[in-house]
Design a protein around this motif. Structure first.
Motif: not given
Length: 526
Positions: A39-46
Motif C-alpha cells: 500500500t505504501l508503494l501504491y500511495s507513494t507512486v500516486l
C-alpha cells in the motif's frame, strides 16, 4: 439528508463486515505486506505522480483553457510509469523480501500494485474536471462501488483460493482502480454532449476533448500551471514523508516484522474510526464557527466583546465535550480492547501485541480529542505570520517524531509508534493551549477550564476503570461466551453510571449538546 447518511453508514458497515471476515482467514504477515509494504508503494507512486498536478489544476477559477490543463494532467501517466518502475525495483531488490512460504507471490504483488497506480492515473483528467465542477455525488458513488467491488472479490478469492496469497490482493487492487476509473469515464461519456451539460455551459463538449491535444499556434501546456505544479511538488514532497512517516520507518528501517506491521495497521485503522467519525466533523464545523465569530489576527481587546464571550463559552464547552468523550474511550477502551479485537478479527488480533496496541490507542484518542479542538481554535485566529511560524515548528516536530518513533519501536515494539504519536500530540496541545491562554489572559474569560471535569465525575471514571479491569481479568476472554456477557454487562453498568453522573454534574454541557448537535440533526431530517 438522513437517507444519504444512512446509506453511508450502511456502506461502511458492509465493508467493515467484509474486512472482518477476511481477517479470520489470513496470516498477520500477509496483511502486513499488503497493508503496509504494498500500500505504501501504491500511495507513494500516486503522490509523486499526481498530488502537485491536482493542487495546481484545482487552484483558481474554473474558467481557464481546459485543453492545456488536460494536457498537463496527462503527464501524470508517464510520471506514474517512471515512479512505478523505479520504486518497484527498490521494493524488489533493496528492501527485505518476505519468506515465500509465508507470503507467496511477493514479486507479482509489487508489479500489480504499481500497475494499479498507473491505471488510476488514467482517470486523472476526469477526476480533476469532476472536482473543479463540484461533482461530489459522482466521487462518492465511484469510490463506494470500487471499494465494495474490491472487498467482495477479496472475500470470494479468500474462500475459494486461500493458497493464492498476494495474487488475491493483487487482483482486488487492480479491480478497485479499474472500477474507479470506469465510473468516471462512463459518467462523462453520458454527461458530455447531453442537454444538462449544454445548459451548464460545461467547458468540455466531447469525451475526445479529454485526450491530449495539440492546438495550432499555441503551446502544448499552460506554463504558468506547469511552474505552479513544480512549486507544489517541492512543498508537498516533505509532507508525504511526514504523513506516511510510520510506514516509511517500518518499511525502510525494519523496526517491526511483517506480522507486527499487519496487526499495527489494523489496530491503527480501527482506532482512527473515532477520530474520523466523531472528532473530525466537530473540528471542521467549529473551525468555521470561530473563523466567522472572531477576526483573524486581532487580539482580544480589539474584538467585539459579545463575540468574545460567545467564542469563549463555546470553546470551554467544546473542550469539555471532547475531553469527556476521550476519557470515556480511554477508561473503557482499556478493559474492552481484547474483547473488541477478538470479536472483530479472532485470535489473530486478540493474541500477542494487538490488545496492548489498542489500549495505548485508547489513550492516544484522548490526545487526539483535545488537540483537534485546541488547534481548530488556534488556526481560526492565527495571522499569516503566526501560521508560518507554526508550520516551521511542526516541521521540526515531525522530524523529531520520526526519530522518536525509531527509538521507541526498538525499545517497546509496535506500541512505540503510538507512544511517539502521544508525545507528538502532547507537544501540539501544549502549543495550542499556550496560545489560547495568551489570547484570553487580558479578558475575564478562561475557556481552558473546560479541561477540568468535576471531581465527582473523575471519581466515577476511576471506579469504573478499576471495576472493568478486574472484570476483564476474571471473565475475559477465554472463559466462554457467558463470561464475556458478564464482562460486557459489567461494562454497561459502569458506562451507564458514568453517563448519569455526566448528566448530573455537567448540566451546562448537556444543554450545549442538545442545542448545538441534536437540534441541528433534527433540522437535517425536516
Amino acid at each position: 439528508m438522513i437517507a444519504r447518511e444512512l446509506n453511508e453508514v450502511l456502506f461502511r458497515a458492509v465493508t467493515f463486515g467484509l474486512n472482518a471476515f477476511t481477517l479470520r482467514h489470513l496470516s498477520r504477515e500477509l496483511l502486513g505486506v499488503v497493508n503496509v509494504r504494498l500500500t505504501l508503494l501504491y500511495s507513494t507512486v500516486l503522490f509523486l505522480a499526481r498530488e502537485a498536478f491536482r493542487r495546481a489544476c484545482l487552484s483558481g477559477s474554473t474558467k481557464r483553457n481546459w485543453t492545456k490543463t488536460i494536457n498537463l494532467l496527462w503527464l501524470t501517466v508517464p510520471l506514474g510509469v517512471f515512479w512505478s518502475v523505479f520504486l518497484g525495483l527498490v521494493w524488489l531488490h533493496l528492501l527485505e523480501v518476505p519468506d515465500p512460504s509465508v507470503v507467496p507471490h511477493y514479486q507479482a504483488g509489487v508489479v500489480a500494485f504499481g500497475l494499479s497506480a498507473i491505471i488510476e492515473l488514467l482517470g486523472e483528467p476526469f477526476w480533476v474536471l469532476a472536482q473543479a465542477h463540484l461533482f461530489v455525488r459522482l466521487k462518492v458513488i465511484a469510490e463506494s462501488l470500487s471499494v465494495v467491488s474490491k472487498c467482495v472479490l477479496t472475500v470470494i478469492l479468500v474462500i475459494l483460493y486461500p493458497q493464492w496469497g498476494l495474487y488475491i490482493f493483487s487482483l482486488a487492487q487492480i479491480l478497485y482502480t479499474s472500477v474507479l476509473v470506469m465510473c468516471y469515464v462512463i459518467y462523462f461519456g453520458m454527461f458530455l454532449g447531453s442537454p444538462e451539460a449544454t445548459k451548464k455551459s460545461f467547458p468540455v463538449a466531447r469525451v475526445k476533448a479529454l485526450l491530449p491535444k495539440l492546438v495550432e499556434d499555441e503551446t502544448f501546456l499552460n506554463w504558468k500551471e506547469a511552474r505552479l505544479t513544480w512549486s507544489f511538488f517541492k512543498q508537498s514532497f516533505l509532507k508525504q514523508i511526514l504523513t506516511e512517516g510510520e510506514r516509511y520507518v517500518m518499511t525502510f528501517l525494519n523496526v517491526l516484522n511483517f506480522g507486527d506491521q499487519g496487526v499495527y495497521d489494523i489496530v491503527n485503522n480501527l482506532g482512527s474510526l473515532v477520530a474520523r467519525f466523531i472528532f473530525l466533523p466537530i473540528e471542521e464545523s467549529f473551525y468555521v464557527f470561530f473563523a466567522k465569530v472572531l477576526e483573524r489576527g486581532k487580539n482580544v481587546k480589539d474584538q467585539k466583546q459579545d463575540d468574545i464571550a460567545m467564542a469563549a463559552n463555546v470553546l470551554e464547552l467544546l473542550l469539555k465535550l471532547v475531553l469527556l468523550i476521550g476519557l470515556t474511550i480511554t477508561v473503557f477502551g482499556y478493559a474492552f480492547s481484547q474483547l473488541a479485537l477478538d470479536i472483530y478479527g479472532g485470535s489473530m488480533l486478540s493474541s500477542g501485541t494487538g490488545p496492548n496496541l489498542l489500549r495505548c490507542y485508547s489513550l492516544y484518542v484522548l490526545f487526539l480529542a483535545i488537540n483537534g479542538v485546541t488547534e481548530c481554535f488556534t488556526f481560526a485566529l492565527m495571522c499569516k505570520e503566526e501560521v508560518d511560524r507554526y508550520n516551521f515548528v511542526m516541521l521540526a516536530l515531525s522530524f523529531t517524531f520520526l526519530c522518536i518513533s525509531y527509538f521507541l519501536t526498538h525499545w517497546y515494539g509496535s506500541v512505540g509508534f503510538i507512544l511517539a504519536n502521544c508525545f507528538n500530540m502532547g507537544i501540539r496541545i501544549a502549543h495550542s493551549t499556550h496560545y489560547i491562554y495568551d489570547y484570553f489572559k487580558e479578558s475575564t474569560y478562561r475557556p481552558l477550564t473546560g479541561l477540568l471535569p468535576s471531581p465527582v465525575l473523575i471519581l466515577v471514571y476511576v471506579i469504573s476503570g478499576v471495576i472493568t479491569v478486574f472484570s476483564e481479568v476474571f471473565f475475559c476472554c477465554d472463559k466462554g461466551w457467558m463470561a464475556r456477557l458478564i464482562h460486557i454487562s459489567t461494562g454497561a453498568v459502569c458506562f451507564a453510571a458514568t453517563i448519569i453522573t455526566m448528566f448530573c454534574t455537567e448540566t451546562k454541557l448537556v444543554h450545549f449538546v442538545r442545542s448545538q448537535f441534536l437540534s441541528r440533526y433534527m433540522k437535517k431530517g425536516t
